[in-house]
Design a protein around this motif. Sequence first.
Motif, mmCIF file in Angstrom:
data_model
loop_
_atom_site.group_PDB
_atom_site.id
_atom_site.type_symbol
_atom_site.label_atom_id
_atom_site.label_comp_id
_atom_site.label_asym_id
_atom_site.label_seq_id
_atom_site.Cartn_x
_atom_site.Cartn_y
_atom_site.Cartn_z
ATOM 1 N N ARG A 148 -36.523 -50.541 40.736
ATOM 2 C CA ARG A 148 -37.722 -51.185 41.274
ATOM 3 C C ARG A 148 -38.954 -50.284 41.152
ATOM 4 N NH1 ARG A 148 -37.439 -55.801 44.338
ATOM 5 N NH2 ARG A 148 -35.342 -56.545 44.731
ATOM 6 N N GLU A 149 -38.731 -49.003 40.946
ATOM 7 C CA GLU A 149 -39.833 -48.058 40.804
ATOM 8 C C GLU A 149 -39.548 -47.083 39.666
ATOM 9 O OE1 GLU A 149 -40.982 -46.169 44.459
ATOM 10 O OE2 GLU A 149 -40.767 -48.036 45.578
ATOM 11 N N PRO A 150 -39.583 -47.558 38.418
ATOM 12 C CA PRO A 150 -39.295 -46.644 37.303
ATOM 13 C C PRO A 150 -40.394 -45.599 37.160
ATOM 14 C CG PRO A 150 -40.085 -48.736 36.473
ATOM 15 C CD PRO A 150 -39.934 -48.893 37.960
ATOM 16 N N TRP A 151 -40.001 -44.429 36.659
ATOM 17 C CA TRP A 151 -40.995 -43.401 36.371
ATOM 18 C C TRP A 151 -41.799 -43.849 35.167
ATOM 19 C CZ3 TRP A 151 -42.088 -40.207 32.190
ATOM 20 C CH2 TRP A 151 -43.061 -39.227 32.448
ATOM 21 N N LEU A 152 -43.116 -43.831 35.306
ATOM 22 C CA LEU A 152 -44.011 -44.213 34.215
ATOM 23 C C LEU A 152 -44.904 -43.025 33.899
ATOM 24 C CD1 LEU A 152 -45.104 -47.727 35.544
ATOM 25 C CD2 LEU A 152 -43.364 -47.232 33.806
ATOM 26 N N PRO A 153 -44.989 -42.640 32.624
ATOM 27 C CA PRO A 153 -45.855 -41.516 32.274
ATOM 28 C C PRO A 153 -47.325 -41.890 32.429
ATOM 29 C CG PRO A 153 -44.938 -42.504 30.292
ATOM 30 C CD PRO A 153 -44.297 -43.196 31.457
ATOM 31 N N GLY A 154 -48.121 -40.880 32.698
ATOM 32 C CA GLY A 154 -49.564 -41.053 32.777
ATOM 33 C C GLY A 154 -50.213 -40.797 31.427
ATOM 34 N N ALA A 155 -51.521 -40.925 31.389
ATOM 35 C CA ALA A 155 -52.270 -40.778 30.140
ATOM 36 C C ALA A 155 -52.113 -39.383 29.532
ATOM 37 C CB ALA A 155 -53.750 -41.088 30.377
ATOM 38 N N ALA A 156 -52.156 -38.336 30.357
ATOM 39 C CA ALA A 156 -52.065 -36.969 29.827
ATOM 40 C C ALA A 156 -50.709 -36.712 29.178
ATOM 41 C CB ALA A 156 -52.322 -35.952 30.935
#
Length: 180
Positions: A148-156
Amino acid sequence: MDIWTYQTVEYVTAAGEAWLASASDYPRSMRALWESRPWAPAVLPCGKTFDVISLPAVFGRRVLDELWASGPGCGPVASYRGRTLLFVQPGAAPRLRTLLAWEEWARDVPPLLCHGLGDAVTVPPVQRMLDAPDSPGAGRWIVAPDSREPWLPGAAVVLWACVRAARGQGAGRDRVSNGA
């Protein structure tokens, strides 16, 4: 290491399905659609639950290899119509677009499609039909949503993976060249 060694599931878990449905203005309707037609692709809006970075297929594979080799890994990733769809943090798409335009390394990175608030993307089916042939236009999950809360990478994180992939300076290759 190769990203394809991490692929263990070609279907979305119930928790991953709930996460995907939460992107919709009508999550219960999305869940009902998937319950009746789990093999149907769906169109979901970006910007609330996730943004999506669409990369050319071969370059996308190199970026995924970089994300796994450098440590953070990645969240959900799909393949659709010859593109790799990398699911990232909400707000990461416009930020990545700005970083690529601003920095000198933009010339090294092939054009990316950054889908954020106001955009929508077609996501692969939550389940794949067992007898479905693989076709180039059909979508499939490379890394299926499983929580329900997968790790998502940020822009950097995505920016550096793109730059390293474009320049051929993989994390694994650096360790070898440095004698590690």
